[in-house]
Write a protein that holds these residues in place. Structure first.
Motif, mmCIF file in Angstrom:
data_model
loop_
_atom_site.group_PDB
_atom_site.id
_atom_site.type_symbol
_atom_site.label_atom_id
_atom_site.label_comp_id
_atom_site.label_asym_id
_atom_site.label_seq_id
_atom_site.Cartn_x
_atom_site.Cartn_y
_atom_site.Cartn_z
ATOM 1 N N ARG A 441 10.499 -2.113 11.177
ATOM 2 C CA ARG A 441 10.210 -0.794 10.621
ATOM 3 C C ARG A 441 11.319 -0.355 9.665
ATOM 4 O O ARG A 441 11.056 0.256 8.617
ATOM 5 C CB ARG A 441 10.048 0.212 11.771
ATOM 6 N N VAL A 442 12.578 -0.665 10.007
ATOM 7 C CA VAL A 442 13.687 -0.331 9.125
ATOM 8 C C VAL A 442 13.529 -1.021 7.778
ATOM 9 O O VAL A 442 13.729 -0.405 6.715
ATOM 10 C CB VAL A 442 15.043 -0.715 9.771
ATOM 11 N N GLU A 443 13.155 -2.296 7.805
ATOM 12 C CA GLU A 443 12.969 -3.032 6.543
ATOM 13 C C GLU A 443 11.849 -2.418 5.709
ATOM 14 O O GLU A 443 11.965 -2.328 4.487
ATOM 15 C CB GLU A 443 12.666 -4.508 6.827
ATOM 16 N N GLU A 444 10.775 -1.985 6.362
ATOM 17 C CA GLU A 444 9.679 -1.316 5.636
ATOM 18 C C GLU A 444 10.193 -0.057 4.935
ATOM 19 O O GLU A 444 9.850 0.213 3.778
ATOM 20 C CB GLU A 444 8.555 -0.930 6.607
ATOM 21 N N LEU A 445 11.004 0.715 5.658
ATOM 22 C CA LEU A 445 11.520 1.960 5.093
ATOM 23 C C LEU A 445 12.492 1.693 3.949
ATOM 24 O O LEU A 445 12.458 2.374 2.917
ATOM 25 C CB LEU A 445 12.198 2.786 6.181
ATOM 26 N N LEU A 446 13.370 0.702 4.122
ATOM 27 C CA LEU A 446 14.312 0.366 3.051
ATOM 28 C C LEU A 446 13.567 -0.113 1.808
ATOM 29 O O LEU A 446 13.930 0.236 0.678
ATOM 30 C CB LEU A 446 15.299 -0.705 3.526
ATOM 31 N N ASP A 447 12.510 -0.901 2.018
ATOM 32 C CA ASP A 447 11.698 -1.357 0.882
ATOM 33 C C ASP A 447 11.040 -0.168 0.182
ATOM 34 O O ASP A 447 11.015 -0.090 -1.056
ATOM 35 C CB ASP A 447 10.611 -2.338 1.358
ATOM 36 N N ALA A 448 10.523 0.770 0.983
ATOM 37 C CA ALA A 448 9.861 1.946 0.405
ATOM 38 C C ALA A 448 10.864 2.798 -0.381
ATOM 39 O O ALA A 448 10.559 3.288 -1.481
ATOM 40 C CB ALA A 448 9.215 2.784 1.517
ATOM 41 N N GLY A 449 12.066 2.958 0.168
ATOM 42 C CA GLY A 449 13.082 3.723 -0.530
ATOM 43 C C GLY A 449 13.517 3.056 -1.821
ATOM 44 O O GLY A 449 13.694 3.720 -2.854
ATOM 45 N N THR A 450 13.675 1.739 -1.775
ATOM 46 C CA THR A 450 14.057 0.992 -2.972
ATOM 47 C C THR A 450 12.983 1.109 -4.050
ATOM 48 O O THR A 450 13.298 1.287 -5.240
ATOM 49 C CB THR A 450 14.293 -0.496 -2.615
ATOM 50 N N GLU A 451 11.719 1.042 -3.629
ATOM 51 C CA GLU A 451 10.619 1.164 -4.591
ATOM 52 C C GLU A 451 10.569 2.559 -5.209
ATOM 53 O O GLU A 451 10.141 2.731 -6.366
ATOM 54 C CB GLU A 451 9.286 0.836 -3.897
ATOM 55 N N LEU A 452 10.986 3.565 -4.467
ATOM 56 C CA LEU A 452 11.032 4.932 -5.003
ATOM 57 C C LEU A 452 12.130 5.078 -6.045
ATOM 58 O O LEU A 452 11.934 5.700 -7.096
ATOM 59 C CB LEU A 452 11.300 5.923 -3.882
ATOM 60 N N VAL A 453 13.280 4.497 -5.765
ATOM 61 C CA VAL A 453 14.480 4.721 -6.581
ATOM 62 C C VAL A 453 14.539 3.806 -7.810
ATOM 63 O O VAL A 453 14.895 4.240 -8.908
ATOM 64 C CB VAL A 453 15.747 4.542 -5.717
ATOM 65 N N ARG A 454 14.185 2.521 -7.622
ATOM 66 C CA ARG A 454 14.412 1.534 -8.695
ATOM 67 C C ARG A 454 13.804 1.912 -10.046
ATOM 68 O O ARG A 454 14.470 1.772 -11.076
ATOM 69 C CB ARG A 454 13.905 0.149 -8.246
ATOM 70 N N PRO A 455 12.577 2.444 -10.099
ATOM 71 C CA PRO A 455 12.005 2.797 -11.420
ATOM 72 C C PRO A 455 12.782 3.913 -12.139
ATOM 73 O O PRO A 455 12.624 4.091 -13.348
ATOM 74 C CB PRO A 455 10.591 3.266 -11.087
ATOM 75 N N LEU A 456 13.605 4.649 -11.392
ATOM 76 C CA LEU A 456 14.332 5.780 -11.975
ATOM 77 C C LEU A 456 15.681 5.359 -12.551
ATOM 78 O O LEU A 456 16.326 6.140 -13.262
ATOM 79 C CB LEU A 456 14.546 6.871 -10.937
ATOM 80 N N LEU A 457 16.125 4.146 -12.245
ATOM 81 C CA LEU A 457 17.451 3.704 -12.660
ATOM 82 C C LEU A 457 17.456 3.282 -14.120
ATOM 83 O O LEU A 457 16.456 2.829 -14.655
ATOM 84 C CB LEU A 457 17.921 2.549 -11.781
#
Length: 457
Positions: A441-457
């Motif tokens: 579940r932690v990996e799912e959340l980290l992936d979701a957070g990364t997907e949220l942030v990466r397009p903004l960088l």
């Protein structure tokens, strides 16, 4: 002077930027700041185990004495918490500590610690920055004195009073990573009765060719040594020994969140009071507090905020997931030396692995995780602003219950898990943290957070 910036924990830089001239400018600014705020007591100047640190400490002592302050200098390189305790123990105006903590040997740094021994808040460091100027010394007959003192002995005596630990029969492996904890943390454990097996306790200003960072990848040898010697636990400090890492026979590297949980649970066996934790630190602390009718105070990242809240709420413990902790009755500064003794006190009564097993059985499994994305300092504010508009109503299949905005965006989910996205205060990175009931579940959340942030960088 433009190169001198006091960040999360003082000014740190590589040695091409961290020069003697600039260090002297910092010394003058601190002298001016102390005078402006009505201080004329002695000032401590400590230093870590880096090759350049004693010389920088000498320069700071010279500038402070040249401004009329009596200066106290430790007899050897020493942990930051021994210097912070020395301020209170000797009624000093404050201290300057020359250290780059866990940074590699090509770095150095300096931080100011005020008269209460707690980390300097922004209003203090901003005032020092505003006072940066070339040194201007008084006539020689008005100079203060420079005297060597022992800061390690008084700190050890105070630690024994606080922990009251009999470690007879315990075997502990201590890894100094060649930092300033060598001959201090191990000696404290030994004086409480433990058999101590030492690793990397020789003086080496190159730290063995790496960084004095007690991370899992740097402590594989400690894990092996604990098992090889059938030790009760292992302990390591960072370069200036204000942080702790613990190794157990069963778990190997013990996540700092779990150490915080067993520490709080242990302290509650004989005392009461709230806990203070930073925003990326485990909710397991909250579950323990709730079961004991206590509250938890959440702060932004940075031990200065933890320390401030500890004072305001008379907290029993305060800590961060990065391995910095303190307790009531001590200075409000993270202390990896004292924590090693408290780890021994806990282990003497019940093995650390058994303590963790018991807590997780009682309060539920927790699994933390963290990842980082490159993000220039100049872009962090824009990314956070853009992220606010992109926050979803659900993350990885769970509805969002609440968003905490004290330090980045912490998204609390219906199932009790959470996701945090915040800018690093020390590196050009954006951090993504998560906590949940399983590693998957932690990996799912980290992936979701990364997907949220990466397009903004």
């Amino acid at each position: 002077m433009d190169a001198i910036t006091f960040g999360t924990d003082g000014w740190r830089a590589t040695l091409d930027q961290f020069t003697d001239d600039r260090v002297r400018i910092v010394g003058q600014a601190v002298a001016d700041t102390l005078r402006e705020t009505g201080h004329d007591e002695p000032v401590l100047v400590g230093y870590d185990a880096r090759e350049t640190s004693p010389g920088f400490a000498d320069s700071l002592a010279e500038i402070l004495a040249g401004n009329g302050f009596d200066v106290l200098v430790p007899e050897r390189d020493c942990p930051t918490p021994t210097v912070a305790y020395g301020i209170v123990d000797r009624d000093c105006a404050g201290a300057l500590m020359v250290t780059a903590s866990h940074n590699p040997p090509e770095y150095n740094g300096v931080k100011f610690i005020p008269d209460d021994g707690a980390p300097a808040l922004p209003e203090v460091t901003e005032r020092i920055e505003a006072n940066l100027r070339e040194p201007d010394l008084l006539p020689e007959d008005e100079h203060g004195t420079i005297e060597e003192v022992d800061v390690i002995g008084p700190h050890a005596a105070h630690a024994h009073e606080l922990a009251d630990a009999d470690l007879s029969g315990l075997t502990v492996v201590y890894d100094a990573i060649h930092g300033s904890g060598r001959g201090v943390t191990d000696a404290l454990l030994e004086s409480a009765g433990a058999e101590v097996i030492r690793r990397r306790c020789e003086q080496d200003p190159t730290f063995g060719g790496g960084s004095p960072e007690p991370s899992p990848e740097h402590l594989e040898g400690l894990v092996e040594a604990v098992r090889e010697h059938d030790a009760d636990f292992g302990v390591a400090n960072d370069g200036d020994a204000d942080r702790i890492a613990v190794v157990t026979p069963e778990r190997g590297y013990l996540d700092e969140n779990l150490f915080f949980a067993v520490l709080y649970d242990y302290m509650l066996e004989s005392d009461s009071g709230p806990a203070v934790r930073s925003v990326p630190t485990t909710f397991l602390i909250d579950r323990i507090a709730e079961a004991h009718g206590e509250e938890v105070v959440e702060t932004p990242v940075g031990f200065k905020w933890v320390a401030q809240a500890m004072g305001e709420h008379d907290a029993l413990v305060g800590g961060e997931e990065s391995g910095g902790f303190s307790v009531r009755g001590h200075i409000r500064e993270k202390d990896g030396v004292l924590m090693a003794l408290l780890a021994g006190a806990m282990a003497a009564a019940e093995s650390l692995d058994d303590r963790v097993d018991r807590l997780l059985a009682e309060y539920g499994e927790i699994h933390p995780g963290k990842t980082s994305l490159d993000c220039p300092d100049s872009e962090k504010e824009r990314v956070l602003s853009d992220l606010e508009d992109e926050l979803p109503d659900s993350v990885a299949g769970q509805n969002v219950e609440k968003v905490v905005t004290m330090d980045g965006f912490k998204v609390l989910l219906e199932d009790g898990s959470w996701l945090l996205m915040r800018p690093s205060g020390t590196e050009p990175k954006l951090r993504v943290y998560a906590e949940a009931g399983s590693p998957e579940r932690v990996e799912e959340l980290l992936d979701a957070g990364t997907e949220l942030v990466r397009p903004l960088l």
